[in-house]
Each structure stands twice: as C-alpha cells, then as structure tokens.
Write a protein that holds these residues in place. Structure first.
Motif, PDB file in Angstrom:
ATOM      1  N   TRP A 115       0.937  29.573 -32.746  1.00 25.98           N
ATOM      2  CA  TRP A 115       1.826  29.249 -31.713  1.00 25.98           C
ATOM      3  C   TRP A 115       3.144  30.358 -31.816  1.00 25.98           C
ATOM      4  O   TRP A 115       3.417  30.915 -32.745  1.00 25.98           O
ATOM      5  N   PRO A 122       5.214  33.597 -35.066  1.00 19.32           N
ATOM      6  CA  PRO A 122       4.220  32.466 -34.812  1.00 19.32           C
ATOM      7  C   PRO A 122       3.979  31.768 -35.898  1.00 19.32           C
ATOM      8  O   PRO A 122       3.924  31.997 -37.277  1.00 19.32           O
ATOM      9  N   LYS A 158       6.687  29.692 -24.341  1.00 23.67           N
ATOM     10  CA  LYS A 158       5.897  29.127 -25.416  1.00 23.67           C
ATOM     11  C   LYS A 158       4.341  29.819 -24.924  1.00 23.67           C
ATOM     12  O   LYS A 158       4.022  29.246 -24.057  1.00 23.67           O
ATOM     13  N   PHE A 188       0.062  29.846 -26.721  1.00 19.17           N
ATOM     14  CA  PHE A 188      -0.745  29.574 -27.807  1.00 19.17           C
ATOM     15  C   PHE A 188      -1.714  30.934 -28.112  1.00 19.17           C
ATOM     16  O   PHE A 188      -2.351  31.264 -27.201  1.00 19.17           O
ATOM     17  N   SER A 246       6.105  32.447 -29.068  1.00 18.01           N
ATOM     18  CA  SER A 246       6.967  32.502 -27.892  1.00 18.01           C
ATOM     19  C   SER A 246       7.349  33.904 -27.218  1.00 18.01           C
ATOM     20  O   SER A 246       7.574  34.651 -27.921  1.00 18.01           O
TER      21      SER A 246
END
Length: 739
Positions: free
Chosen positions: A61, A4, A69, A71, A63
């Motif tokens: 952020w 991230p 994706k 947050f 994935s």
C-alpha cells in the motif's frame, strides 16, 4: 509519497483499466474489494488481466500526492469469484468463448453460485439451461478447459518473470508441451512465437538455469541479430558487424561469438557468401538462408526474362510508332512528352523495364498509355500493387481491375504462392505500381510467376523510403551497371506545378525548405514543444480540417509520424485521436488488449505478415476499420482496404494497432486526401529527407505540417543514413556462374 506498507494481500474484482502501457506493462486499474465503499486504485504490471476477473494481488500500500491511496501490485493470480454477482460478471466478461452477458445471466440464474463448479466438474449439465443446446454446451466446455490450460502456462511464466499477456500465444503454439519447451528450449520462443524476441527468451533462459555462455544462447543471439537486421531492411550483415552487434546483446567474449558463428554457418538456416565491398575489398556476408536464396533466384530470373527470345507481345517489335502514338493521343486526348514516349516504347519492347520519377512528372499517364496500347493489340494485361490502396488507385487510373501482389499470386497459408515457375501467370504484360514497396521476398515470388516472353514493368518513385521488408529492390535494379532498362521522368507538368503539394515534394527532394506560406494546400502550424504539437495535431485532425475543408477526419485524413514513441509519436497520437474521434460509448462493445482498447469504427493496421488470415493472407501495413466487436465469440472483425472482412480472436489482438496515426514507413503505397505530419526535434534521429518526402507524397490534396521549423530544416538537410546491406545489384551485374 508516503512509505509503502510491504507484503500486503488484496483480493478484489477488476472493474476497469484506466491506463496501460503495452511496452512496460505498467497498468492503472480500479478494483472492487466487495466490502462496499469506493473502488480501489491499483497500479503495477497487470497486462493480461481482464475486467470481470477476480484477482489475488500481492504488493504494498502507498499514497500518491495527487491520486491518493493506491495498491502497488508486485504479482497476481486469478481466483474464481464466490458470489452470484461476481460469477455473473466473470462469466459475462467475454473470458469464456461462447458465453456473453445474456447467456451468463441465464446460466447463473439457473445454477446460482454453483455455476462455475458445474462448468468445471459436470459441463454436460449446462444443457439443463433453457434453450442451451448440446453444440453450445460442448463449445463452452472446451473453451473452459483451454482457459484452464492457458492459466497454468501463465502461472509458470509469471514464475520465470514473463508477462502474462504472452501466455496465450505460447499455449497456442505448443499446446500441452508449452511448459516443457519453455523450460528446456526457451530460445525456440524467439523464432516460433510472434511477439517474443531474444531478450524475453533470454530472461526465461536465465530463470530456468541455462548458462550465460552456453552455445545455445550464443547461437540464438547471433540468429536474433540477423533476424533484427532483416527487420531493419538488410538482406545480410558483414561478419564483422554481426559479431560486434551480437557481442553487445550477449555480453560474452568475442572469441566465443566467433567460434559459434563458424559452427552456425555450417548448420541449417545461416549461410556465408563473398560480396564486393564499397572500398574494393570483399565482404564476408552472413545471410539467413531465405534471403540468400531469394536474392540469387531474383537476379537469375530477371536476367533470364531479359535474355529470352520468347516474346508474348511480338506486334510491338516492328510497330509503326508514329501511327501508334497518334492513335494513342486521339484515344487519351493528350500527347506524350518525349521521355514518356521512350518509357512507353521500352515497356512494350523490353521484357523487363522500370519507370521511375517523382510526383507530377507523368508516371500515371504513362502507365495508362502503355496499358491502352497493349490492350489495343489484344494483349492480356495484369495490373498489381503491393497494397490494397495502391491497387485501387491503379484500377481507377487505368479503368482495368488491379489486385494486390499477394492476391495476384494467391499466396497460401505458410507463404507459398499458387502461381510460380511451374504454374506461371497467364499474362502478356504485368505492370506493378508502387514498386519501391516491393521487398526482396515478395519480388522473388512475383518474378518466379512470370512466364518467359511476358513483359514486366515496375513503376515507382526510387527517392521514397525503401520497402518495410528486407531489400532495396527498386534502387538495386536502377543501380549503375545493371542490365535493367529504365526511364526516369524528371519534368513536372504544368498542371501539377500549380500544386503546393507537388512543388514542395520536389523542393524537399532537392534539399530545399518547403514553401509554407501563401498556399491553399500546404500549411504549417508552428509549435516547438512536442506535447503541444501532439495536442495541436489532434485539434487539426478532429476539428480544424473538417471545418475548413469538409474532410472526414477518419476516412480522409491520415497522421504520419516519423516515429512511434514520444509525445508526438504515433503511439501517443493514437490515444488522443481515438479519444477525439471514437470515444467509449455506453452500450457499444469494446475490448482491451494490453495498452490498447479496440472499438467499432477504429482505424487499425496489421503489424506482421500473417499468411493464415483472410483469403490470401494479411500483411504488415494492411489498414482497415473495426466493424464489429463480438464479446461472446471473443472475436473482432476488421474490414481491410481490400474490402475483405477478417476475423481476429481476442488472443490475436497484438497483431493489430490503431492507425489514426501511423509511422511514415507504414504509409508507403497509400494515398490519402490529406496528410498531417507532426515534426518535432524529439524525433531528431529519424528526421531525414526521404522520410519527409515520402510523407508529403502520400497526399493527394492537402498537407499540414505541425511542429518546429528547426525539425523541418533538419529533415530537409539530412540525406538518408546510408544504404541497406543488399547485393541484388551485384548479382545482376555478375556473370551467371558467379551469382
């Protein structure tokens, strides 16, 4: 998952929450960044945030291999929206009491993007909006100010590591002094604010700098340990057990805990007493004061009632029982068995008596017979039960109105009763059904309200689980050596013996495996895996039972789980059953609170005693149905089993949980046409004989077990995990001066 990106900021409007775990705070939500394109997924602790709020989130952020994706939120603050569309959504979300979607539209149409500034700076101008009067204007202004104050508390609590979902309760409890209390006396929260325990208070205390070995902390830990013990049914803890348990949660030297306990016993709220132990040695019992007082008072009052020479039903002292029982048989159309006759005579001649026995043994007909004879002699009979469902059943059985014990005593805010020793109940005979549910505090309130000479009959199945609250009142009354007269009915009557539900209940109680083949009212769906058992349970309730038996899955069927957690626990089952039976529908209002969503039609249950709700309080285990969700008024309406409509502010929704599935403990005193019981080895520690017996005896017509044969065998073989720490039986046996 990719590495991230840290330290990122994201500002967006919360559109919807797709998942929330109320125990951990972990939330999955979709937000709108206002830049066009698809909604963004955010994950993390967002409990307390509501759809429509604009959020400023700090995090990273990343994935996800399946969901793409995301947050990851580390913390967040709410910000006021800056567009007309955002303002309209914010105001119409139900955040501000008095403003719903339609009114929000009118306000924003009139003031545009300045609407929030008007409410903040010059709320009197709201009266300029067509058809918005001064009363509503004042309500909105006050709600806005309260919301601001709550936000301030939220920000402070976030700074000391506490979930925002508790801020409203803290603010409601302490108002303008909330931050000062949290900063200087954080352990007060555990006693004053429902939903905050010692661990949360301890987290706050650490954050505000209170030392790990402070007296304030250690005394709070001891009181919390005692409070937890009463929550688990104990009236006291032996001092050695209390010290050992407190050391576990406090992680300090034993000497410090022993010294603090000595100080605590000398202060208000905690008392020590000497109680005979099982091995002949006295135990130093540590009580919270209300439980010590109640135990002594209950034993004293029952003894006085037994010994009084006053008699409000003197006609039965020298009645011709042959004639009386012949009249009764003619009136009811059935004759009593010898042990039932003994119970009838006992209740009508003794001032205090107990009738116990399992299903199908004739308790109900015996009670009806006692009531018929008492009324034939023009006695004033009062009927009560601990729950609304049990009171309704007693009414149907006797043909005379029964009330809950709480309503009978007219409990008032704070828990005091309108009826007590100075204003006793006007009754010659008081009959209390489902007496295994009577906890110590409620039994004491009831005993105080009984006038000398009034006859009291307690009816219940002593082999069921004990009360949710502290104590084992019925078991203590029946203990060897107590002076309380009693009759136990053991014989199963012929008609009842044809029921698989009744015969299997008695098999389980005797330690035998239930018969699960060849019956038309008792079934087993054999599934070993917990997740598969949960899916099967939902399918059985929502589809199979309605199709085969024509039962309404919400009204007539109750899932009873051994525990709350786990794949086949009540928590997970409620999510699946709600989705199957009361799914989200366009145009139907709903309200999310923590990990739960409340909708009209939802089955719900109350999680704590609240004496300030309803006519005479709403109590732990009370069930009902959500009949209305009023977004503009920020309230939800529940119709309870007492047919009473009770309002809940949105800030109070942590007092409610869904009741499509409930723990077996919570089902006490209730009866349902059908019960479905998921039993898997994941609930191994909870699988006990009296738990399964209690669940099966809740069913009037049909029992469906879902789970593994191994788990059922474990439950049948395992006798309960020991007695609760109570001393009512000792106090009943002891001379008056030594109680």
């Amino acid at each position: 998952m990719t590495e991230p990106v840290r330290g990122a900021l994201l500002e967006a409007t919360l559109e919807r929450i797709t998942f929330a775990n109320e125990e951990t705070g972990y939330t999955v939500a979709r937000v709108d960044t206002g830049r066009g394109g698809d909604l963004v997924t955010v994950v993390g602790s967002l409990l307390g945030a509501q759809p429509g709020e604009a959020l400023k989130m700090r995090g990273r952020w990343g994935s996800h291999p399946q969901y793409g994706k995301q947050f990851h939120v580390e913390d967040y603050t709410t910000v006021l929206p800056a567009t007309v569309q955002g303002v309209r959504r914010y105001l119409g979300s139900g955040l501000i009491k008095g403003i719903g979607p339609k009114l929000a539209e009118r306000i924003v149409d009139f003031f545009g993007v300045d609407a929030l500034e008007v409410i903040e700076q010059t709320p009197g101008r709201l009266i300029e909006v067509p058809n918005l009067g001064p009363k509503r204007t004042k309500l909105i202004a006050a709600a806005w100010e309260e919301q601001k104050a709550i936000k301030e508390v939220m920000v402070f609590l976030q700074g000391v590591g506490v979930s925002t979902s508790l801020a409203v309760r803290i603010y409601k409890q302490y108002a303008d002094t909330a931050i000062e209390v949290v900063r200087t006396e954080p352990y007060r929260l555990a006693g004053d604010v429902w939903g905050i325990g010692f661990k949360t208070a301890d987290t706050i205390a650490k954050a505000v700098g209170i030392p790990h070995d402070s007296l304030q902390r250690i005394k709070a830990g001891l009181q919390f340990t005692l409070s937890e013990a009463t929550g688990n049914g104990h009236c006291f803890l032996p001092d050695t057990e209390l010290i050992a348990e407190a050391i576990k949660i406090l992680a300090v030297d034993a000497g410090l805990v022993i010294d603090c306990l000595a100080e605590l016993v000398g202060e208000e709220g905690v008392v020590a007493d000497r109680i005979p132990g099982g091995d002949g040695e006295d135990v130093r019992a540590i009580y919270l004061v209300p439980f010590h007082r109640a135990e002594i008072a209950l034993a004293g009052q029952l003894t006085r009632l037994l010994r009084t020479s006053a008699d409000r039903m003197p006609a039965f002292a020298d009645v011709d029982w042959t004639k009386a029982l012949a009249w009764l048989a003619k009136t009811t159309g059935a004759e009593l068995a010898p042990e039932q006759e003994a119970a009838v005579k006992l209740a009508l001649t003794e001032r205090v008596s107990v009738l116990t026995g399992g299903p199908g043994c004739g308790k109900s007909f015996t009670v009806r017979s006692i009531v018929e004879l008492a009324r034939a002699k023009r006695a004033k009979v009062v009927l009560a039960a601990p729950t609304g469902r049990a009171a309704k059943r007693l009414t149907e059985l006797t043909g005379h109105e029964a009330a809950t014990v709480h309503r009978l005593l007219e409990l008032k805010p704070g828990g005091d009763a309108a009826y007590d020793k100075d204003r006793p109940l006007e009754a010659d005979l008081v009959v209390v059904d489902e007496a295994s549910m009577l906890d110590l505090l409620l039994a004491n309130k009831l005993a105080k309200a009984i006038a000398p000479g009034t006859h009291v009959l307690l009816v219940g199945d002593v082999d069921q689980l004990p009360s949710v609250g502290a104590g084992e009142v019925l078991r203590d009354l029946l203990a060897a050596g107590t002076p309380i007269p009693h009759v136990r009915l053991n014989r199963i009557f012929r008609q009842a013996s044809e029921s698989g539900v009744v015969t299997n209940a008695h098999r389980i109680n005797a330690g035998d495996y239930p018969q699960v083949k060849g019956l038309d009212d008792f079934f087993l769906f054999s599934v070993d895996d917990s997740e598969e058992a949960a899916k099967m349970t939902v399918d059985v309730v929502a589809r199979r039972i309605p199709a085969k038996f024509g039962l309404n899955p919400r009204r007539d069927v109750q899932v009873l789980a051994p525990m709350h957690r786990g794949a086949a626990g009540a928590g997970a089952l409620n999510l699946g059953l709600q989705e199957a039976l009361t799914p989200s529908r366009d145009g139907v209002p709903e309200r999310r609170f923590g990990g739960r969503v409340f909708r009209p039609g939802d089955k719900v249950t109350q999680l704590r005693n609240n004496y300030d709700k309803g006519a005479n309080g709403v109590f732990n285990g009370t069930q009902g149905v959500v009949v209305d969700v009023r977004l503009e008024e920020q309230k939800l309406v529940v119709r309870t089993d007492d047919d009473e409509d009770v309002d809940y502010d949105f800030a109070e929704l942590d007092e409610l949980t869904h009741a499509y599935a409930v723990s077996i403990h919570r089902s006490q005193g209730s009866e349902y046409p059908c019960v479905v019981i998921p039993l898997t080895t994941s609930a191994w520690m909870m699988l006990q004989r009296n738990l399964l017996y209690t669940a099966v005896t809740r069913a009037k017509r049909l029992v469906v077990l879902v789970g593994s044969k191994k788990a059922i065998g474990q439950a049948v073989r395992t006798v309960g995990a020991g007695r609760r720490h109570t001393a009512l039986d000792f106090r009943l046996k002891a001379p008056a001066g030594s109680r």
